[in-house]
Enzyme design. Structure first.
Site, PDB file in Angstrom:
ATOM      1  N   SER A  54     -15.222   6.681   4.235  1.00  0.00           N
ATOM      2  CA  SER A  54     -15.297   6.808   2.776  1.00  0.00           C
ATOM      3  C   SER A  54     -16.717   6.528   2.310  1.00  0.00           C
ATOM      4  CB  SER A  54     -14.336   5.847   2.081  1.00  0.00           C
ATOM      5  OG  SER A  54     -14.487   5.947   0.677  1.00  0.00           O
ATOM      6  N   VAL A  59     -21.046   0.397   4.677  1.00  0.00           N
ATOM      7  CA  VAL A  59     -21.491   0.949   5.958  1.00  0.00           C
ATOM      8  C   VAL A  59     -21.670   2.460   5.842  1.00  0.00           C
ATOM      9  CG1 VAL A  59     -20.904   1.262   8.400  1.00  0.00           C
ATOM     10  CG2 VAL A  59     -20.472  -0.931   7.295  1.00  0.00           C
ATOM     11  N   CYS A  60     -20.733   3.134   5.179  1.00  0.00           N
ATOM     12  CA  CYS A  60     -20.815   4.588   5.017  1.00  0.00           C
ATOM     13  C   CYS A  60     -22.012   4.974   4.156  1.00  0.00           C
ATOM     14  CB  CYS A  60     -19.527   5.132   4.414  1.00  0.00           C
ATOM     15  SG  CYS A  60     -18.064   4.836   5.434  1.00  0.00           S
ATOM     16  N   ASP A  61     -22.248   4.210   3.107  1.00  0.00           N
ATOM     17  CA  ASP A  61     -23.403   4.425   2.234  1.00  0.00           C
ATOM     18  C   ASP A  61     -24.693   4.323   3.048  1.00  0.00           C
ATOM     19  OD1 ASP A  61     -24.468   3.855  -0.934  1.00  0.00           O
ATOM     20  OD2 ASP A  61     -25.693   2.995   0.666  1.00  0.00           O
ATOM     21  N   THR A  64     -25.092   7.234   5.547  1.00  0.00           N
ATOM     22  CA  THR A  64     -25.475   8.472   4.875  1.00  0.00           C
ATOM     23  C   THR A  64     -26.952   8.446   4.495  1.00  0.00           C
ATOM     24  OG1 THR A  64     -23.224   8.732   4.057  1.00  0.00           O
ATOM     25  CG2 THR A  64     -24.944   9.979   2.918  1.00  0.00           C
TER      26      THR A  64
END
EC number: 1.11.1.24
Length: 164
Positions: A54, A59-61, A64
């Protein structure tokens, strides 16, 4: 790999596993404006595909931002794919001030997740993974992160991408 962990608990991966040396299967996802997108739309370019559970998590931020910052220095394209709604991805890009990030949503059919073996069955989210494809869509690097809340190996993925 058919099982990973997420926050320490076991999670089963659903879909067709692909490996380095395979030709990447096609997929159908949506862009931020609800337009259908396929792998063929990026023909003739090397690709770093960053897969995140998500976009709205820390972590995803960071994943990316890191891949887009580093890989965008090279010829080719960086795609971030999640099962988030396209509206959430668009909002994240706007709030992050990132206009050049390509986020794609697999929420509708999980086409990407099924074809690349990264659907977390119990959560209906995509597992954290990285795929690097050459200009002919041959998989030159693959990592499915064994613990879904950990970072991928940025150095290995970026080295594979730069060496194409």
């Amino acid at each position: 790999m058919t099982e990973i962990t997420f926050k320490g608990g076991p999670i089963h991966l659903k879909g067709q596993q692909i490996n380095e040396g395979d030709f990447a299967p096609d997929f159908t996802v949506l862009d931020n404006d609800l337009n259908q997108v396929t792998l063929a739309d990026y023909a003739g370019k090397k690709k770093l595909i960053s897969v995140v559970p998500s976009i709205d998590t820390g972590v995803c931020d960071q994943q990316t931002r890191k891949f887009n910052s580093e890989a965008s220095k090279e010829e080719g394209i960086v795609l971030t794919i999640s099962a988030d709604l396209p509206f959430a991805q668009k909002r994240w890009c706007a709030s992050a001030g990132l206009d050049n990030v390509i986020t794609l949503s697999d929420h509708r059919d999980l086409s990407f997740g099924e074809n690349y073996g990264v659907v977390m069955e119990e959560l209906r989210l995509l597992a954290r993974a990285v795929f690097v494809l050459d200009v002919d869509n041959k998989v030159v690097y693959k990592e499915i992160v064994s613990e879904g809340t950990d970072f991928p190996d940025f150095d290995a993925a970026l080295a594979a991408y730069k060496n194409i």
